[in-house]
Design a protein around this motif. Structure first.
Motif, PDB file in Angstrom:
ATOM      1  N   GLU A 284      -3.077   0.392 -65.122  1.00 36.28           N
ATOM      2  CA  GLU A 284      -4.232   1.056 -64.516  1.00 36.28           C
ATOM      3  C   GLU A 284      -4.079   1.230 -63.003  1.00 36.28           C
ATOM      4  OE1 GLU A 284      -5.266  -3.373 -65.028  1.00 36.28           O
ATOM      5  OE2 GLU A 284      -4.241  -1.774 -66.172  1.00 36.28           O
ATOM      6  N   ILE A 285      -3.173   0.484 -62.370  1.00 36.06           N
ATOM      7  CA  ILE A 285      -3.024   0.613 -60.917  1.00 36.06           C
ATOM      8  C   ILE A 285      -2.236   1.865 -60.543  1.00 36.06           C
ATOM      9  CG2 ILE A 285      -3.166  -1.888 -60.579  1.00 36.06           C
ATOM     10  CD1 ILE A 285      -0.160  -1.928 -60.135  1.00 36.06           C
ATOM     11  N   ARG A 286      -1.903   2.690 -61.538  1.00 40.45           N
ATOM     12  CA  ARG A 286      -1.271   3.970 -61.236  1.00 40.45           C
ATOM     13  C   ARG A 286      -2.279   4.970 -60.681  1.00 40.45           C
ATOM     14  NH1 ARG A 286       3.879   4.505 -63.352  1.00 40.45           N
ATOM     15  NH2 ARG A 286       4.517   2.899 -64.861  1.00 40.45           N
ATOM     16  N   THR A 287      -3.572   4.603 -60.704  1.00 36.71           N
ATOM     17  CA  THR A 287      -4.617   5.455 -60.112  1.00 36.71           C
ATOM     18  C   THR A 287      -5.223   4.728 -58.917  1.00 36.71           C
ATOM     19  OG1 THR A 287      -6.449   4.568 -61.418  1.00 36.71           O
ATOM     20  CG2 THR A 287      -5.140   6.347 -62.405  1.00 36.71           C
ATOM     21  N   LEU A 288      -5.833   5.476 -58.005  1.00 31.90           N
ATOM     22  CA  LEU A 288      -6.454   4.854 -56.833  1.00 31.90           C
ATOM     23  C   LEU A 288      -7.631   3.972 -57.243  1.00 31.90           C
ATOM     24  CD1 LEU A 288      -6.413   7.802 -54.255  1.00 31.90           C
ATOM     25  CD2 LEU A 288      -4.934   5.787 -54.339  1.00 31.90           C
ATOM     26  N   GLU A 289      -8.392   4.414 -58.245  1.00 33.33           N
ATOM     27  CA  GLU A 289      -9.514   3.600 -58.701  1.00 33.33           C
ATOM     28  C   GLU A 289      -9.017   2.296 -59.319  1.00 33.33           C
ATOM     29  OE1 GLU A 289      -9.089   6.763 -59.328  1.00 33.33           O
ATOM     30  OE2 GLU A 289     -10.754   7.704 -58.215  1.00 33.33           O
TER      31      GLU A 289
ATOM     32  N   VAL B 168      -4.090  -1.314 -40.218  1.00 38.44           N
ATOM     33  CA  VAL B 168      -4.346  -0.674 -41.511  1.00 38.44           C
ATOM     34  C   VAL B 168      -4.391  -1.755 -42.577  1.00 38.44           C
ATOM     35  CG1 VAL B 168      -3.501   0.940 -43.246  1.00 38.44           C
ATOM     36  CG2 VAL B 168      -3.264   1.486 -40.812  1.00 38.44           C
ATOM     37  N   ASP B 169      -5.576  -1.940 -43.177  1.00 39.30           N
ATOM     38  CA  ASP B 169      -5.689  -2.850 -44.317  1.00 39.30           C
ATOM     39  C   ASP B 169      -6.049  -2.013 -45.545  1.00 39.30           C
ATOM     40  OD1 ASP B 169      -8.355  -2.200 -43.980  1.00 39.30           O
ATOM     41  OD2 ASP B 169      -8.964  -4.204 -43.328  1.00 39.30           O
ATOM     42  N   TRP B 170      -6.353  -2.694 -46.670  1.00 40.00           N
ATOM     43  CA  TRP B 170      -6.667  -1.948 -47.883  1.00 40.00           C
ATOM     44  C   TRP B 170      -7.903  -1.070 -47.709  1.00 40.00           C
ATOM     45  CZ3 TRP B 170      -3.971  -0.464 -51.773  1.00 40.00           C
ATOM     46  CH2 TRP B 170      -2.904  -1.207 -52.251  1.00 40.00           C
ATOM     47  N   GLY B 171      -8.913  -1.574 -46.984  1.00 39.93           N
ATOM     48  CA  GLY B 171     -10.117  -0.780 -46.787  1.00 39.93           C
ATOM     49  C   GLY B 171      -9.816   0.520 -46.073  1.00 39.93           C
ATOM     50  N   VAL B 172      -8.995   0.446 -45.010  1.00 46.41           N
ATOM     51  CA  VAL B 172      -8.634   1.643 -44.250  1.00 46.41           C
ATOM     52  C   VAL B 172      -7.757   2.564 -45.093  1.00 46.41           C
ATOM     53  CG1 VAL B 172      -7.349   2.471 -42.236  1.00 46.41           C
ATOM     54  CG2 VAL B 172      -8.846   0.464 -42.035  1.00 46.41           C
ATOM     55  N   TRP B 173      -6.744   1.990 -45.760  1.00 47.33           N
ATOM     56  CA  TRP B 173      -5.810   2.825 -46.519  1.00 47.33           C
ATOM     57  C   TRP B 173      -6.519   3.592 -47.631  1.00 47.33           C
ATOM     58  CZ3 TRP B 173      -3.715   3.986 -51.202  1.00 47.33           C
ATOM     59  CH2 TRP B 173      -2.475   4.631 -51.217  1.00 47.33           C
ATOM     60  N   LEU B 174      -7.401   2.901 -48.362  1.00 50.65           N
ATOM     61  CA  LEU B 174      -8.130   3.575 -49.439  1.00 50.65           C
ATOM     62  C   LEU B 174      -9.110   4.610 -48.887  1.00 50.65           C
ATOM     63  CD1 LEU B 174      -8.766   0.535 -51.794  1.00 50.65           C
ATOM     64  CD2 LEU B 174      -7.353   2.545 -52.316  1.00 50.65           C
ATOM     65  N   ALA B 175      -9.756   4.297 -47.756  1.00 53.71           N
ATOM     66  CA  ALA B 175     -10.712   5.234 -47.166  1.00 53.71           C
ATOM     67  C   ALA B 175     -10.026   6.539 -46.764  1.00 53.71           C
ATOM     68  CB  ALA B 175     -11.392   4.602 -45.956  1.00 53.71           C
ATOM     69  N   ILE B 176      -8.794   6.446 -46.261  1.00 53.22           N
ATOM     70  CA  ILE B 176      -8.054   7.649 -45.894  1.00 53.22           C
ATOM     71  C   ILE B 176      -7.840   8.540 -47.114  1.00 53.22           C
ATOM     72  CG2 ILE B 176      -5.773   8.467 -45.126  1.00 53.22           C
ATOM     73  CD1 ILE B 176      -5.728   6.079 -43.206  1.00 53.22           C
ATOM     74  N   HIS B 177      -7.816   7.922 -48.297  1.00 54.02           N
ATOM     75  CA  HIS B 177      -7.655   8.682 -49.542  1.00 54.02           C
ATOM     76  C   HIS B 177      -8.980   8.812 -50.307  1.00 54.02           C
ATOM     77  CE1 HIS B 177      -3.436   7.347 -48.720  1.00 54.02           C
ATOM     78  NE2 HIS B 177      -3.222   8.614 -49.031  1.00 54.02           N
ATOM     79  N   ASP B 178     -10.087   8.716 -49.556  1.00 52.86           N
ATOM     80  CA  ASP B 178     -11.441   8.984 -50.068  1.00 52.86           C
ATOM     81  C   ASP B 178     -11.891   8.004 -51.152  1.00 52.86           C
ATOM     82  OD1 ASP B 178     -11.683  11.264 -48.397  1.00 52.86           O
ATOM     83  OD2 ASP B 178     -10.503  12.426 -49.831  1.00 52.86           O
ATOM     84  N   ILE B 179     -11.440   6.755 -51.054  1.00 52.64           N
ATOM     85  CA  ILE B 179     -11.879   5.709 -51.968  1.00 52.64           C
ATOM     86  C   ILE B 179     -12.546   4.605 -51.150  1.00 52.64           C
ATOM     87  CG2 ILE B 179     -11.165   3.950 -53.635  1.00 52.64           C
ATOM     88  CD1 ILE B 179     -10.924   6.708 -54.770  1.00 52.64           C
ATOM     89  N   ASP B 180     -13.779   4.267 -51.497  1.00 54.99           N
ATOM     90  CA  ASP B 180     -14.522   3.231 -50.781  1.00 54.99           C
ATOM     91  C   ASP B 180     -14.244   1.878 -51.422  1.00 54.99           C
ATOM     92  OD1 ASP B 180     -16.239   1.646 -49.381  1.00 54.99           O
ATOM     93  OD2 ASP B 180     -18.080   2.656 -50.036  1.00 54.99           O
TER      94      ASP B 180
END
Length: 311
Positions: A179-184, A206-218
């Motif tokens: 399942e980690i093949r998707t951003l969600e 850059v941590d996980w919060g920043v990296w995911l936010a750059i790809h539109d995931i909160d």
């Protein structure tokens, strides 16, 4: 301050637990050692030794003083050695290099053998730190590897590469958690996060919060049933945890790229973040511009990073 000669005699006597052997080591008489010890004990107002037959043992006060005195002599010897190497005429060519612990462990360690084999007359002294702005007095590296474009006055900075950051895990971990093949899926999985705590704040983090936010995931939308989120400011530890199949971490390409090339780590998603506005730098002492050893290391390092050097 007590007499330095008396302290030297005391350290020798404590080391050998025998005044006669201490005298032989210092090329003086046993009577001279005894006299120096008495002088020191008189100055301190307490006995430093218990006499046991022909040997001596440290008292509690003696043990305390020996620890401090011995360390001081070691520090003096090391400082003298550094100065001799910097200003002497030895055929050896010493260089002091400063970088982060992660860079030393993940970049330098695997590449240095090629440098040493090509430059057997150069001795490297590697100093690691997370805070390049606050170092011990007297530490004056010949070269810094850092994300600071201007680390100190008196240094010339050469730009290197941008940061390229992407998620990594082991092939086995990816197979166990497809399942980690998707951003969600990544967001809700076991995330090993590099925290900024105690690390030098000289560039964006850059941590996980920043990296995911750059790809539109909160990241705050992680499910309440999500797996754990682990924080640490030790990147070497996080990489080891990833290699031990304990989760997914963000990988800085210049550090973990070889592990990906070897197949030990894989990228569960192909997305990445490139920090175009910042770079890493090699900064070297301006007063050593013409130093041959420094020049050889600089050329080797720039070549390892695919950066052409000026001719």
């Amino acid at each position: 301050m007590p007499s330095l000669r008396a302290v030297r005699s005391f350290v020798a006597a404590a080391k050998y637990q025998n005044f006669t052997r201490a005298a032989e080591a210092l090329c003086v008489t046993q009577a001279a050692i005894s006299r120096q010890i008495r002088e020191l004990e008189s100055y301190l107002g307490t006995d430093l030794f218990k006499r046991v037959g022909r040997s001596v043992e440290l008292t509690t006060a003696g043990s305390i003083f020996f620890d401090a005195a011995q360390l001081s002599f070691i520090n003096i010897a090391q400082a003298a050695d550094r100065i001799r190497k910097d200003h002497g005429t030895s055929a050896r060519r010493p260089l002091t290099l400063c970088c982060s612990p992660a860079f030393s462990a993940l970049w330098m360690a695997q590449r240095l053998p090629s440098f040493f084999s090509a430059n057997p007359d150069i001795d490297l002294n590697l100093v690691t730190t997370q805070n390049f702005l606050s170092m011990e007095p007297g530490v004056y590296p010949d070269i810094f590897i850092t994300k600071m474009s201007r680390v100190r006055d008196g240094y010339v900075s050469l730009p290197l590469f941008h940061d390229v950051i992407y998620p990594v895990c082991t092939p086995d971990y990816l197979e166990a958690y497809p399942e980690i093949r998707t951003l969600e899926g990544l967001r809700d999985g076991v995330l090993l996060n590099l925290s900024p705590y105690g690390r030098s704040q000289v560039a964006e983090h850059v941590d996980w919060g920043v990296w995911l936010a750059i790809h539109d995931i909160d990241i705050e939308s992680r499910s309440r049933d999500s797996l754990h989120y682990f924080n640490a400011n030790d990147y070497n530890m996080l990489v080891q945890m990833v290699l031990n199949d304990q989760g997914v971490a963000l990988g800085w390409d210049h550090l973990i790229g070889p592990l990906v090339d070897q197949g030990r780590l894989v990228r569960p998603v192909e997305l990445e973040v490139v920090l175009e506005d910042t770079r890493h730098y090699l900064a070297y002492r301006e007063d050593k511009e013409e130093d041959e050893a420094l020049g050889r290391f600089r050329e080797w390092f720039m070549d390892q990073n695919g950066v052409p050097t000026a001719t």
